[in-house]
Enzyme design. Structure first.
Site, PDB file in Angstrom:
ATOM      1  NE  ARG A  24      60.393 -72.163  45.434  1.00 31.28           N
ATOM      2  CZ  ARG A  24      60.401 -71.718  44.015  1.00 31.28           C
ATOM      3  NH1 ARG A  24      59.646 -70.873  43.509  1.00 31.28           N
ATOM      4  NH2 ARG A  24      61.188 -72.534  43.038  1.00 31.28           N
ATOM      5  CB  ILE A  73      57.206 -73.454  40.549  1.00 33.34           C
ATOM      6  CG1 ILE A  73      57.336 -72.210  41.481  1.00 33.34           C
ATOM      7  CG2 ILE A  73      57.998 -74.476  41.196  1.00 33.34           C
ATOM      8  CD1 ILE A  73      56.840 -72.466  43.037  1.00 33.34           C
ATOM      9  CB  SER A  74      60.519 -69.284  37.909  1.00 34.24           C
ATOM     10  OG  SER A  74      59.709 -69.062  36.813  1.00 34.24           O
ATOM     11  CD  GLN A  75      67.677 -70.041  39.613  1.00 31.74           C
ATOM     12  OE1 GLN A  75      67.333 -69.336  38.446  1.00 31.74           O
ATOM     13  NE2 GLN A  75      68.694 -69.872  40.200  1.00 31.74           N
ATOM     14  N   PRO A  76      63.451 -69.485  42.502  1.00 32.95           N
ATOM     15  CG  PRO A  76      63.759 -70.206  44.759  1.00 32.95           C
ATOM     16  CD  PRO A  76      64.155 -70.567  43.416  1.00 32.95           C
TER      17      PRO A  76
END
Ligand code: SAH
Length: 246
Positions: free
Chosen positions: A65, A91-94
């Site tokens: 990531r 970028i979205s939260q994991p």
């Protein structure tokens, strides 16, 4: 004079070493390698919140990531929140990436469509699970960067297109699963049409300006549409025409 030169060289060496040390410390954050941070992220942010699908967890354990975020954000890549990737996008939260991927129930033989390539991270995760991933990005420079990144990291079963994802990608339909990573107030009809019978569409749906819900839409083998809300979420807005004629 000799002594002075030596001292000058010695102190510049020290300064360079100190700069390298600070840089490394910043990058490693807590002193852990990115690999260790990633394993911890999966355990504490994703498994702990109930994501169980082992194939999904394994894919997230593998994708680096930190190589999908801007360099200055690299040391934050494994934190429990979204990160800016430029052009007002994130970028979205994991955990959200993991949850959406699990909800899409991607099988090895599947062809998947993603709307909102962004950094390419979600597409990379999907590429380890599916046969082929098609992904569409509206912002040209994000799309081009993601394409280059996915190529250099050898995610070879991903194809990136620049354009308005509202219309889907008719040439490659039908899709076993579709993941939309920008919020809209209705389900785009072209995406529903391009979903295979038995397929799943995962999408953040705007209820009002304050609230969005993550929705899973299923098309039965007979073509019947059903949907359920999963959790409240916060995504960047869907850009482009949103289905209106310009
Ligand atoms: N999935 C991304 C995160 C995406 S953020 C990742 O893993 O990094 C949402 C992305 O959707 C943004 O890059 C935004 O530009 C894009 N987007 C918004 N509206 C779109 C549209 N109509 N078609 C394609 N992409 C769109």
């Amino acid at each position: 004079m000799k002594y002075l030169t030596f001292w000058f060289n010695f102190s510049s060496c020290l300064m360079i070493l100190a700069a390298i040390a600070i840089n490394c410390a910043e990058k490693l954050g807590s002193g852990e390698s990115y690999e260790e941070q990633r394993q911890k992220m999966v355990k504490q942010q994703i498994v702990a919140r109930g994501v169980k699908d082992n194939r999904v967890l394994e894919a997230i354990r593998q994708v680096p990531r930190h190589l999908f975020v801007p360099v200055e954000q690299e040391y934050l890549a494994y934190e429990d929140h979204p990160l800016p990737i430029g052009h007002g996008q994130t970028i979205s939260q994991p955990y959200i990436v993991a949850l959406m991927t699990e909800l899409a129930k991607v099988q090895e033989t599947d062809v998947v469509l993603e709307i909102g390539t962004g950094s390419g991270y979600q597409a990379a995760v999907l590429s380890l699970l599916a046969r082929k991933v098609y992904t569409i990005e509206y912002v040209q420079s994000l799309g081009l960067d993601a394409k280059e990144r996915l190529h250099s990291l050898k995610y070879e079963n991903v194809e990136v297109k620049i354009g308005d994802g509202y219309q889907g990608w008719p040439e490659h339909q039908p899709f076993d699963a579709i993941i939309v990573t920008a919020a809209i107030d209705h389900i785009p009809q072209p995406l529903l049409d391009q979903l295979k019978p038995g397929g799943r569409l995962v999408i953040p749906l705007e209820a009002d300006t304050e609230l969005q819900n993550l929705l899973v839409v299923e098309k039965s083998n007979q073509g019947k549409i059903s949907q359920r809300q999963v959790i409240p979420v916060r995504f960047v807005p869907f850009l482009g025409t949103r289905g209106k004629t310009p």
